[in-house]
Design a protein around this motif. Structure first.
Motif, PDB file in Angstrom:
ATOM      1  N   ASN A  28     -13.649  57.883 -31.173  1.00 52.99           N
ATOM      2  CA  ASN A  28     -13.250  56.668 -31.874  1.00 52.99           C
ATOM      3  C   ASN A  28     -14.414  55.704 -31.945  1.00 52.99           C
ATOM      4  N   GLU A  29     -14.848  55.409 -33.148  1.00 52.22           N
ATOM      5  CA  GLU A  29     -15.917  54.428 -33.369  1.00 52.22           C
ATOM      6  C   GLU A  29     -17.040  54.606 -32.353  1.00 52.22           C
ATOM      7  N   TYR A  30     -17.562  55.829 -32.251  1.00 50.88           N
ATOM      8  CA  TYR A  30     -18.570  56.060 -31.222  1.00 50.88           C
ATOM      9  C   TYR A  30     -19.829  55.219 -31.458  1.00 50.88           C
ATOM     10  N   ASP A  83       1.624  41.910 -31.372  1.00 53.89           N
ATOM     11  CA  ASP A  83       2.190  41.546 -32.681  1.00 53.89           C
ATOM     12  C   ASP A  83       1.166  41.732 -33.794  1.00 53.89           C
ATOM     13  N   TYR A  84      -0.059  41.309 -33.527  1.00 51.07           N
ATOM     14  CA  TYR A  84      -1.219  41.572 -34.389  1.00 51.07           C
ATOM     15  C   TYR A  84      -1.136  40.849 -35.731  1.00 51.07           C
ATOM     16  N   ASP A  85      -0.118  39.976 -35.885  1.00 51.80           N
ATOM     17  CA  ASP A  85       0.123  39.350 -37.193  1.00 51.80           C
ATOM     18  C   ASP A  85       0.254  40.445 -38.264  1.00 51.80           C
ATOM     19  N   SER A 124     -10.187  53.810 -42.537  1.00 51.68           N
ATOM     20  CA  SER A 124      -9.255  54.362 -41.556  1.00 51.68           C
ATOM     21  C   SER A 124      -8.688  53.299 -40.630  1.00 51.68           C
ATOM     22  N   GLU A 125      -9.247  52.091 -40.659  1.00 50.48           N
ATOM     23  CA  GLU A 125      -8.600  50.956 -39.975  1.00 50.48           C
ATOM     24  C   GLU A 125      -8.865  49.734 -40.825  1.00 50.48           C
ATOM     25  N   PHE A 126      -7.866  49.346 -41.573  1.00 51.92           N
ATOM     26  CA  PHE A 126      -7.968  48.097 -42.329  1.00 51.92           C
ATOM     27  C   PHE A 126      -7.155  47.088 -41.518  1.00 51.92           C
ATOM     28  N   ILE A 167      -1.371  57.583 -35.675  1.00 50.68           N
ATOM     29  CA  ILE A 167      -1.134  57.276 -34.256  1.00 50.68           C
ATOM     30  C   ILE A 167      -2.368  57.572 -33.400  1.00 50.68           C
ATOM     31  N   TYR A 168      -2.469  56.817 -32.313  1.00 53.88           N
ATOM     32  CA  TYR A 168      -3.402  57.158 -31.248  1.00 53.88           C
ATOM     33  C   TYR A 168      -2.625  57.923 -30.182  1.00 53.88           C
ATOM     34  N   ILE A 169      -3.332  58.689 -29.385  1.00 50.21           N
ATOM     35  CA  ILE A 169      -2.716  59.232 -28.170  1.00 50.21           C
ATOM     36  C   ILE A 169      -3.442  58.601 -27.001  1.00 50.21           C
ATOM     37  N   CYS A 222      -9.858  52.856 -27.617  1.00 53.97           N
ATOM     38  CA  CYS A 222     -10.009  51.390 -27.722  1.00 53.97           C
ATOM     39  C   CYS A 222      -8.622  50.728 -27.762  1.00 53.97           C
ATOM     40  N   ALA A 223      -8.182  50.279 -28.959  1.00 53.17           N
ATOM     41  CA  ALA A 223      -6.781  49.887 -29.195  1.00 53.17           C
ATOM     42  C   ALA A 223      -6.237  48.756 -28.319  1.00 53.17           C
ATOM     43  N   GLU A 224      -7.127  47.991 -27.656  1.00 54.03           N
ATOM     44  CA  GLU A 224      -6.651  46.902 -26.793  1.00 54.03           C
ATOM     45  C   GLU A 224      -5.696  47.467 -25.736  1.00 54.03           C
ATOM     46  N   TRP A 225      -5.977  48.677 -25.345  1.00 43.23           N
ATOM     47  CA  TRP A 225      -5.161  49.411 -24.376  1.00 43.23           C
ATOM     48  C   TRP A 225      -5.993  49.604 -23.125  1.00 43.23           C
TER      49      TRP A 225
HETATM   50  C1  GLA Z   1     -11.386  49.035 -33.501  1.00 47.36           C
HETATM   51  C2  GLA Z   1     -10.704  50.135 -32.717  1.00 47.36           C
HETATM   52  C3  GLA Z   1      -9.219  49.953 -32.634  1.00 47.36           C
HETATM   53  C4  GLA Z   1      -8.884  48.525 -32.303  1.00 47.36           C
HETATM   54  C5  GLA Z   1      -9.490  47.619 -33.348  1.00 47.36           C
HETATM   55  C6  GLA Z   1      -9.221  46.145 -33.117  1.00 47.36           C
HETATM   56  O1  GLA Z   1     -11.380  49.303 -34.801  1.00 47.36           O
HETATM   57  O2  GLA Z   1     -10.982  51.401 -33.259  1.00 47.36           O
HETATM   58  O3  GLA Z   1      -8.733  50.794 -31.647  1.00 47.36           O
HETATM   59  O4  GLA Z   1      -9.378  48.209 -31.060  1.00 47.36           O
HETATM   60  O5  GLA Z   1     -10.877  47.748 -33.317  1.00 47.36           O
HETATM   61  O6  GLA Z   1      -7.888  45.889 -33.043  1.00 47.36           O
END
Ligand code: GLA
Length: 812
Positions: A209-211, A352-354, A286-288, A104-106, A149-152
């Motif tokens: 996050n992905e600095y 939805d992100y497919d 950590s993000e596939f 999870i993200y916070i 990040c997270a499109e938020w």
């Molecule tokens: C990066 C970010 C995530 C998200 C994805 C794309 O990996 O770390 O928060 O934005 O891109 O969905």
């Protein structure tokens, strides 16, 4: 509990058998029984929340859970994107898929919406969410930012940070760091008791996050690490995630390093560098990325299921841990969807992100395929897939009341200069600026260089035109009008940018508004002053303050134009269940059902319906309010039994070649001619001499695979100092071919800062292929950096190329 019941039965039996026995003894026994009962309940409930303390560490080539090798199979889901009553269902869906962890993200900004006021209750109760995960035997990875990040919205940062205009976000700015520490302290209070060392489910915590895609700043990242340690995450394993191309920029020696990449990527290549620098490190993606997010005006994104499953399988075969981002995307309810950059690409409401579990929690074919594969990697039979949530339809209904926006304005605030939304202490919603115009004899140019984000211009209530930040619109022609006419500029804020340096995204009008008028043949440009500003905050309370009047027709019009305003209706539901409310006939705005912000709508699509969870509906009457800043064509809706998230309407296809355009290169001289190498990874072409120009054309003459495709994942240009040019002002002015039917592979993907997305030409279109970048202004360039696609087969890998740089436009 079983033992308690036996004890109860025994005491009763004892009494019945020995009726003549001492009553006091019986009562004593009963007391003893109740005492045992209370104690047992206490013990049982704490067992639910806690188990024995454990450990999770990075061992040699593997993670170690309580000292034993462990492969993390994590499902990324975001609790604010799921209504709280559905949390358990979604966790169980992940468990039944074959995952062992929830990631999870916070989102800082949903917990601290007002500076200093924290909310960890209801849908924000992250500790409860973690306990639910633990209840179902799932471990938890927590990513508390501060940036996510997270499109938020704003990548999770609170908008009110921008009230300090010169703030340096994600840097060691004293105010930023002070607020970060206060926030992380609160996170610590909620979650530090739930780390594995304390008997909870949390096995790892992420630092920033992905600095690497933001900057190079080890002191800042170190301070975030230290801050997390100081709030109670001192024993739990801390990690950093980044891309294989940039993780060394900020990698801290004492943290675990993980890589992020998407479906289809060449996995060995992604870990190559990490293995070189840390040969014994456990590997984790950590993000596939299972799919991708959608932007307004673009096609719905999908990703191949086979590539996702085979990628995960390859990782399992190689003992590589992973987190599937997203396993269930859910919904960016209310105003929480963010926007991508460079450029301005606001995200739709659906997330939805497919993903394998769709927006409303159902298993997709991707889920089934993945589950079959994951089943093979465990001895235990996976739990059965939970039943889907029921779905209902709502018969078509009309909106019956409305409150025109211009008739329901809040009191005007007078200022000399125009100010941003933040300066008026407003975070989200719209804002209306008005001022008095001088005499305009001839049509004149109104220049709004930074209207964030959707600007509509009116004179005395009459609609003149709109400027859409997505398209870089800045100018509009005002018709002639008399002195004293009222200029009204209605600006709607969409999500704040969540990626790259542009996250410092002020809303409303930033800078000046200029008017150029012609007097006696001479042009005069002046900044407009003396503004009266009306705030239109995005809150449910605001919708309730309006004075509504009956809406007698479903097609409301004002002097032929659509009427911006609040539209209200009541719809009946027999049995509350999930439904998809259809807004195809509305313009643009926000929707509230029974006080819940459902999200943003925009007629251009691709999203046309909003997911309305059944748990927010009532049997009988339900209230719906739409704030439509354009005004509906027809004020009606209905609840469908399926979502519409892939329907573009009323917008140009998102491609960069107009009908009839054909590039003419005769007479042009390339500034560089050469050959790219085959294979994955970045390549650089140094020009023989610095070049000055605004338009840069890359011509691909053939590829390494012998077919007709040209693809580019990312492209940079270097300036006279060898630094990468900012791609903020870049636009694609021409691409000969772009695949937007079976994918979303338009030309602008080459500067979207995402290495996993790419420009691709379509099947059947032959070489040469061309893409022209408009740099926004004349620049000096000395080199070009090119990244081909990430798959091991490197589809569309360009071989022979020519590069052209010109001050003027190319002939089309
Ligand atoms: C990066 C970010 C995530 C998200 C994805 C794309 O990996 O770390 O928060 O934005 O891109 O969905």
């Amino acid at each position: 509990m079983f033992y308690i019941l036996i004890l109860w039965c025994l005491t009763k039996k004892f009494y019945l058998r020995h009726e003549n026995c001492n009553l006091t003894l019986y009562i004593t026994m009963r007391k003893l029984f109740f005492l045992t009962l209370c104690l047992s309940i206490l013990v049982c409930s704490s067992v639910d929340a806690k188990t024995a303390p454990g450990t999770f560490t990075a061992g040699k080539g593997t993670f170690l859970l309580n000292g034993k090798p462990f492969v993390v199979k994590a499902a990324e889901i975001h609790y604010p994107r799921i209504p709280q009553p559905y949390w358990e269902h979604r966790i169980q869906m992940c468990k039944a898929l074959g995952m062992n962890t929830i990631c999870i993200y916070i989102f800082w900004n949903i917990h601290e919406q007002k500076e200093g006021v924290f909310d960890w209750s209801g849908n924000n109760n992250v500790a409860e969410f973690c306990r639910l995960a633990q209840k179902h035997g799932m471990y938890v990875i927590v990513r508390p930012g501060p940036y996510v990040c997270a499109e938020w919205e704003m990548g999770g940062l609170p908008w009110w940070l921008l009230k300090k205009k010169d703030i340096r976000l994600r840097e060691q700015d004293p105010y930023f760091m002070e607020r970060v520490k206060i926030f992380e302290q609160e996170v610590g209070k909620q979650l530090a008791p739930l780390t594995i060392q304390n008997g909870g489910p949390i096995i790892m915590v992420q630092v920033e996050n992905e600095y690497g895609s933001y900057g190079k700043d080890k002191p800042y990242v170190s301070e975030i690490r230290d801050c997390l340690r100081s709030v109670g995450f001192d024993k739990v394993t801390l990690f950093q995630c980044d891309w294989s191309s940039n993780f060394l920029n900020n990698g801290l020696d004492d943290l675990v390093w993980t890589m992020n990449f998407g479906t289809g990527a060449n996995i060995d290549d992604q870990f190559r560098k990490l293995k070189e620098v840390r040969p014994d490190a456990p590997l984790m993606c950590s993000e596939f990325w299972s799919g991708w997010f959608d932007k307004w005006g673009g096609k719905h994104e999908t990703r191949n299921s086979k590539a996702m499953v085979s990628g995960l399988q390859e990782m399992l075969d190689k003992n590589i841990s992973f987190s599937l981002y997203m396993t269930h995307g859910g919904t960016s309810f209310g105003h929480w969807a963010g926007a991508n950059s460079p450029g301005f690409a606001p995200d739709v409401t659906s997330y939805d992100y497919d993903a394998p579990i769709n927006e409303y929690g159902q298993a997709t074919p991707k889920y089934t395929e993945l589950r079959e594969m994951l089943q093979k990697y465990t001895d235990k039979k996976l739990p059965s897939v939970p039943k889907p949530m029921p779905i209902t339809t709502v018969p078509a209904f009309q909106f019956t009341e409305f409150a025109p926006l211009f008739e329901n304005l809040t009191a005007a605030i007078e200022t000399t200069d125009i100010k941003t939304m933040e300066e008026f202490d407003q975070g989200w919603g719209s804002i209306l600026y008005t001022t008095t115009l001088p005499n305009i004899h001839k049509p004149s140019k109104l220049h709004i260089p930074d209207g964030h984000d959707y600007v509509q211009v009116f004179i005395d209530g009459k609609y003149i035109g709109a400027l859409d930040r997505r398209n870089g619109d800045k100018d509009l022609v005002l018709p002639s009008c008399r002195r004293g006419s009222q200029l009204e500029i209605l600006v709607e804020a969409m999500g704040r940018i969540n990626f790259g340096r542009a996250i410092k995204d002020f809303k409303g009008i930033v800078g000046n508004v200029e008017l150029t008028i012609t007097i006696d043949g001479n042009e005069f440009t002046a900044s407009l002053k003396h503004w009266r500003t009306h705030l239109i905050p995005d809150t449910y309370e605001q919708t309730q303050k309006q004075v509504y009047k009956p809406l007698l027709t479903s097609k409301p019009r004002f002097r032929g134009d659509r009427i911006p305003g609040y539209y209200k209706a009541t719809f009946r539901v027999k049995k509350p269940a999930d439904t998809f409310l259809n807004f195809e006939t509305f313009g643009k705005g926000l929707v509230y059902v029974n006080g819940h912000g459902l999200g943003r709508i925009w007629e251009i699509g691709p999203q046309q319906t909003l997911y309305c969870p059944g748990c927010w509906l009532k049997k009988g009457d339900n209230e719906i309010v739409v704030l439509d800043i354009i005004g509906p064509n027809e004020a009606k809706s209905e609840g469908l039994d399926h979502p519409i998230i892939d329907k573009l309407q009323k917008s140009e296809p998102p491609i960069h070649r107009k009908p009839g355009e054909n590039l003419k290169l005769d007479g042009e001289t390339p500034i560089a001619v050469g050959q790219f190498q085959s294979g994955n990874g970045w390549q650089e072409v140094k020009f023989s001499a610095p070049q000055t120009g605004r338009y840069v054309l890359l011509e691909a003459l053939n590829n390494h695979n012998g077919d007709e495709y040209a693809c580019i994942a990312e492209l940079y240009l270097l300036d006279e100092n060898g630094e990468r040019l900012s791609r903020e002002p870049w636009r694609i002015s021409y691409a000969d071919s772009e695949n937007i039917s079976s994918g979303n592979q338009a030309g602008d993907k080459i500067y979207d800062l995402q290495e996993s997305t790419y420009w691709s030409t379509v099947k059947g279109v032959q070489f040469p292929h061309h893409i022209i970048i408009d740099l926004g202004k004349v620049r000096t360039v000395t080199a070009l950096q090119y990244l081909p696609r990430m798959e091991s087969t490197v589809p569309g890998a360009i071989k022979d190329y020519r590069i052209f740089v010109k001050k003027d436009k190319f002939k089309l």
